[in-house]
Design an enzyme around this catalytic site. Structure first.
Site, mmCIF file in Angstrom:
data_model
loop_
_atom_site.group_PDB
_atom_site.id
_atom_site.type_symbol
_atom_site.label_atom_id
_atom_site.label_comp_id
_atom_site.label_asym_id
_atom_site.label_seq_id
_atom_site.Cartn_x
_atom_site.Cartn_y
_atom_site.Cartn_z
ATOM 1 N N GLU A 1 0.719 13.358 5.193
ATOM 2 C CA GLU A 1 1.308 12.144 5.781
ATOM 3 C C GLU A 1 2.611 11.765 5.070
ATOM 4 O OE1 GLU A 1 -2.454 9.739 7.490
ATOM 5 O OE2 GLU A 1 -2.456 9.950 5.319
ATOM 6 N N LYS B 1 0.853 -1.205 0.000
ATOM 7 C CA LYS B 1 0.000 0.000 0.000
ATOM 8 C C LYS B 1 0.885 1.251 0.000
ATOM 9 C CE LYS B 1 -3.985 2.277 0.698
ATOM 10 N NZ LYS B 1 -3.963 3.214 1.752
HETATM 11 O O1 KPL Z 1 -4.904 5.423 -0.987
HETATM 12 C C1 KPL Z 1 -5.029 6.353 -1.765
HETATM 13 C C2 KPL Z 1 -4.981 7.710 -1.170
HETATM 14 O O2 KPL Z 1 -5.473 8.649 -1.760
HETATM 15 O O3 KPL Z 1 -4.430 7.827 -0.059
HETATM 16 C C3 KPL Z 1 -5.161 6.110 -3.233
HETATM 17 C C4 KPL Z 1 -5.050 4.616 -3.495
HETATM 18 C C5 KPL Z 1 -4.088 6.821 -3.972
HETATM 19 C C6 KPL Z 1 -6.513 6.483 -3.762
HETATM 20 O O4 KPL Z 1 -6.705 7.844 -3.892
#
Ligand code: KPL
Length: 289
Positions: free
Chosen positions: A255, A172
């Site tokens: 973040e 992720k």
């Molecule tokens: O997780 C996401 C985020 O915006 O933090 C994505 C996968 C990029 C989707 O917008």
């Protein structure tokens, strides 16, 4: 639980539905809230019990769904009521949070979760479940799901115990490194990263670096797939504003330290250069949040 954002409220409703008594811990003086939760098939009213840490019962299980940079302080704020063996689950973007929690509370069982469920706040009292997704929970070297995971399994759709949660978190993180900072710097929705050739070339360049760092850190599956996965996610979320762009537009802290900042620390530890990621890291930090 700590953190009443859209995802936090969604999980609170799932766990409540599975029979858990959920209390939202808030700061003294925060008004009580009733939230309307718009799910795909129904609109339900989420009546969450709310309390300050000073007023709440001993905490037997803590879910933290704050922004990554607030997790450490959130955990410290709950310290006085946290039972010594209370499992703590951190559901937040980025990595490095478990390490920080262990530094502060070396004996506390700390777990992490990652989800592709989508939810956003429509207005102060309304939360919309925007898209179904999968959730993975794991950590603290626990291979098999512990007993406290039963209501998660029951109440949260497509929710799995993951004995190798770090790989899921890294995957992720890699996707977020490829998408979020670029959208924040260029002020564009995710889809433009595929549509504009210059931006697509930058995504490819970032992914080459992310792939090298992933190989060095032992995340081989991510290393092999990140370029394709990043493009797939960009297309699947084409009209989304990334969470980092939303933070920048709202004048909030981003973040970035827990996303690209963490990648750069790992790159450094393995002696892998990541100049494109480093440049974006500096740019996002210079946006002034
Ligand atoms: O997780 C996401 C985020 O915006 O933090 C994505 C996968 C990029 C989707 O917008």
């Amino acid at each position: 639980m700590l953190g009443a954002g859209a995802i936090g409220c969604l999980f609170a409703s799932y766990l409540q539905r599975a029979g858990c008594t959920v209390t939202l811990l808030h700061r003294p003086g925060t008004p009580e809230r009733t939230l309307r939760l718009e799910l795909a098939d129904t609109t339900t009213t989420l009546q969450l019990q709310q309390a300050t840490v000073a007023d709440c019962a001993p905490i037997e299980h803590l879910l933290i769904t704050t922004k990554a940079y607030d997790v450490r302080e959130a955990l410290r704020s709950a310290q006085q009521k946290l039972q010594p063996d209370a499992p703590v689950v951190i559901l937040a973007n980025g990595m490095g949070l478990q390490e920080e929690a262990r530094e502060d509370f070396p004996t506390l069982p700390v777990y992490c979760a990652t989800t592709t469920q989508g939810a956003h706040r429509v207005d102060a009292g309304r939360i919309r479940h925007a898209g179904k997704g999968a959730t993975f929970v794991g950590g603290a070297g626990t291979v098999l799901p512990p007993p406290w995971f039963a209501p998660w399994k029951m109440g949260v759709e497509d929710c799995h115990w993951d004995a190798d949660i770090d790989s899921a978190l890294w995957h992720k993180l890699a996707i977020n490194c490829a998408i979020n900072p670029l959208t924040a710097v260029h002020g564009c929705v995710n889809g433009e990263l595929a549509e504009q050739p210059g931006l697509a070339a930058q995504v490819a360049g970032l992914c080459r670096e992310i792939s090298q760092v992933s190989y060095a850190a032992g995340y081989t599956a991510t290393a092999q797939r990140i370029a394709q996965t990043a493009m797939d996610v960009i297309r699947a979320t084409a009209s989304n504003q990334s969470s980092m762009l939303q933070d920048v537009e709202a004048g909030r802290q981003t973040e970035i330290n827990y996303i690209t900042g963490y990648l750069l620390k790992v790159a450094d530890a393995h002696g892998i250069p990541a100049p494109m990621n480093a440049a974006l890291y500096a740019k996002v930090n210079s946006l002034g949040n």
